[in-house]
Design a protein around this motif. Sequence first.
Motif, PDB file in Angstrom:
ATOM      1  N   LYS A   3       0.791  -1.091  -0.049  1.00 18.30           N
ATOM      2  CA  LYS A   3      -0.019  -0.206   0.140  1.00 18.30           C
ATOM      3  C   LYS A   3       0.890   1.220   0.109  1.00 18.30           C
ATOM      4  O   LYS A   3       1.879   1.144   0.704  1.00 18.30           O
ATOM      5  N   TYR A   4       0.580   2.343  -0.620  1.00 14.87           N
ATOM      6  CA  TYR A   4       1.196   3.642  -0.743  1.00 14.87           C
ATOM      7  C   TYR A   4       0.028   4.790  -0.394  1.00 14.87           C
ATOM      8  O   TYR A   4      -1.115   4.565  -0.944  1.00 14.87           O
ATOM      9  N   GLN A 102      -3.251   2.237   6.382  1.00 16.56           N
ATOM     10  CA  GLN A 102      -3.044   0.714   6.668  1.00 16.56           C
ATOM     11  C   GLN A 102      -3.933  -0.362   5.947  1.00 16.56           C
ATOM     12  O   GLN A 102      -3.914  -1.329   5.925  1.00 16.56           O
ATOM     13  N   LYS A 103      -5.081   0.386   5.419  1.00 15.52           N
ATOM     14  CA  LYS A 103      -6.101  -0.372   4.711  1.00 15.52           C
ATOM     15  C   LYS A 103      -5.871  -0.633   3.060  1.00 15.52           C
ATOM     16  O   LYS A 103      -6.114  -1.369   2.534  1.00 15.52           O
ATOM     17  N   GLU A 104      -5.521   0.711   2.710  1.00 15.10           N
ATOM     18  CA  GLU A 104      -5.800   1.110   1.346  1.00 15.10           C
ATOM     19  C   GLU A 104      -4.460   2.088   0.846  1.00 15.10           C
ATOM     20  O   GLU A 104      -3.839   2.818   1.569  1.00 15.10           O
ATOM     21  N   SER A 105      -4.308   1.964  -0.566  1.00 12.74           N
ATOM     22  CA  SER A 105      -3.723   3.137  -1.286  1.00 12.74           C
ATOM     23  C   SER A 105      -4.642   4.256  -1.572  1.00 12.74           C
ATOM     24  O   SER A 105      -5.827   3.820  -1.930  1.00 12.74           O
ATOM     25  N   GLN A 120       5.159   6.526   7.915  1.00 14.11           N
ATOM     26  CA  GLN A 120       4.696   5.434   7.128  1.00 14.11           C
ATOM     27  C   GLN A 120       5.417   5.209   6.134  1.00 14.11           C
ATOM     28  O   GLN A 120       6.106   6.028   5.659  1.00 14.11           O
ATOM     29  N   PRO A 121       5.449   3.925   5.777  1.00 12.99           N
ATOM     30  CA  PRO A 121       6.235   3.402   4.525  1.00 12.99           C
ATOM     31  C   PRO A 121       5.554   3.802   3.246  1.00 12.99           C
ATOM     32  O   PRO A 121       4.181   4.167   3.273  1.00 12.99           O
ATOM     33  N   ASN A 122       6.256   4.079   2.014  1.00 10.22           N
ATOM     34  CA  ASN A 122       5.654   4.158   0.725  1.00 10.22           C
ATOM     35  C   ASN A 122       4.718   5.430   0.586  1.00 10.22           C
ATOM     36  O   ASN A 122       3.958   5.528  -0.014  1.00 10.22           O
ATOM     37  N   ILE A 123       5.276   6.637   1.198  1.00  8.74           N
ATOM     38  CA  ILE A 123       4.468   7.990   1.073  1.00  8.74           C
ATOM     39  C   ILE A 123       5.287   8.775  -0.086  1.00  8.74           C
ATOM     40  O   ILE A 123       6.507   8.905   0.080  1.00  8.74           O
TER      41      ILE A 123
END
Length: 207
Positions: A3-4, A102-105, A120-123
Amino acid sequence: MEKYVITIARGYGSGGRTIGKMLAKELGINFYDREILRLASDDSGINEELFARADEKLKGSILYKVAKNVYKGELIPPDSDKFVSNDNLFNYQAKVLKELAQKESYVVIGRCADYILKDQPNIVRIFVHAPMEHCIDVVEDMSSMSRKEIEQFILKTDKYRSDYYKHYTGKDWNDARNYDLCLNTEEISFEKGVEIVKNYMKIRFNL
C-alpha cells in the motif's frame, strides 16, 4: 506493491487538486479531500459540521496565525472540555489518515498529510505550484472576479494554507525539503504532471 499514499499540497490555482483526481483515477485508488471530514466525524462521533466550521474559525484567528500546536498523535478524550477543540478535530482527521494508510492506497489533498504520515512506508509527498500570473489565468476562466480580486483571493488562501501547515507541523508549507516532488504547472500540463509522478513511483519502488 504494498500500500502507498500520495499526498498533495498545492497553491491555489495551480491545479494540484485536478492532478490528484487524475492520479487516483489512473492508479485505480481512492481520492480524499473533504471526505476526510465525514470519516473523522464518523470515527469521533463529533458532528461533521463542527469539522467544517473549524477551518473557518481558524482563518480568522490571530492566535492561530502566531501560535503552534505541532501534531504529536494524541487524541483528547471525550470527557475533556477540549474534546471538540479545533486541535482535537485535526487529531481525528490525522487518525483517519493513518488508519486509511493501513487499509488501502490513496491520494489525499492537503490536511498536512505529508507530515502526519511521515513515518509511514511508501509515502509520496508532492507540492504543486505555479507563478501568480499563471494561477490568475487558471482561476479567471472559472470566476467572475477581476484579476486583482483573484490575486488577493489567491494570496489570502495560500497564506491560510501556510499558517495552517505551520501551526500543526512547525514547518514551512512551501519548503521543497518537505516534499519528494515539486511540480510547476506553468511548465507542464496536468497530464504530464501525472506521468512524472507515475514515473517517479516506478523508479522509487522498482515497479
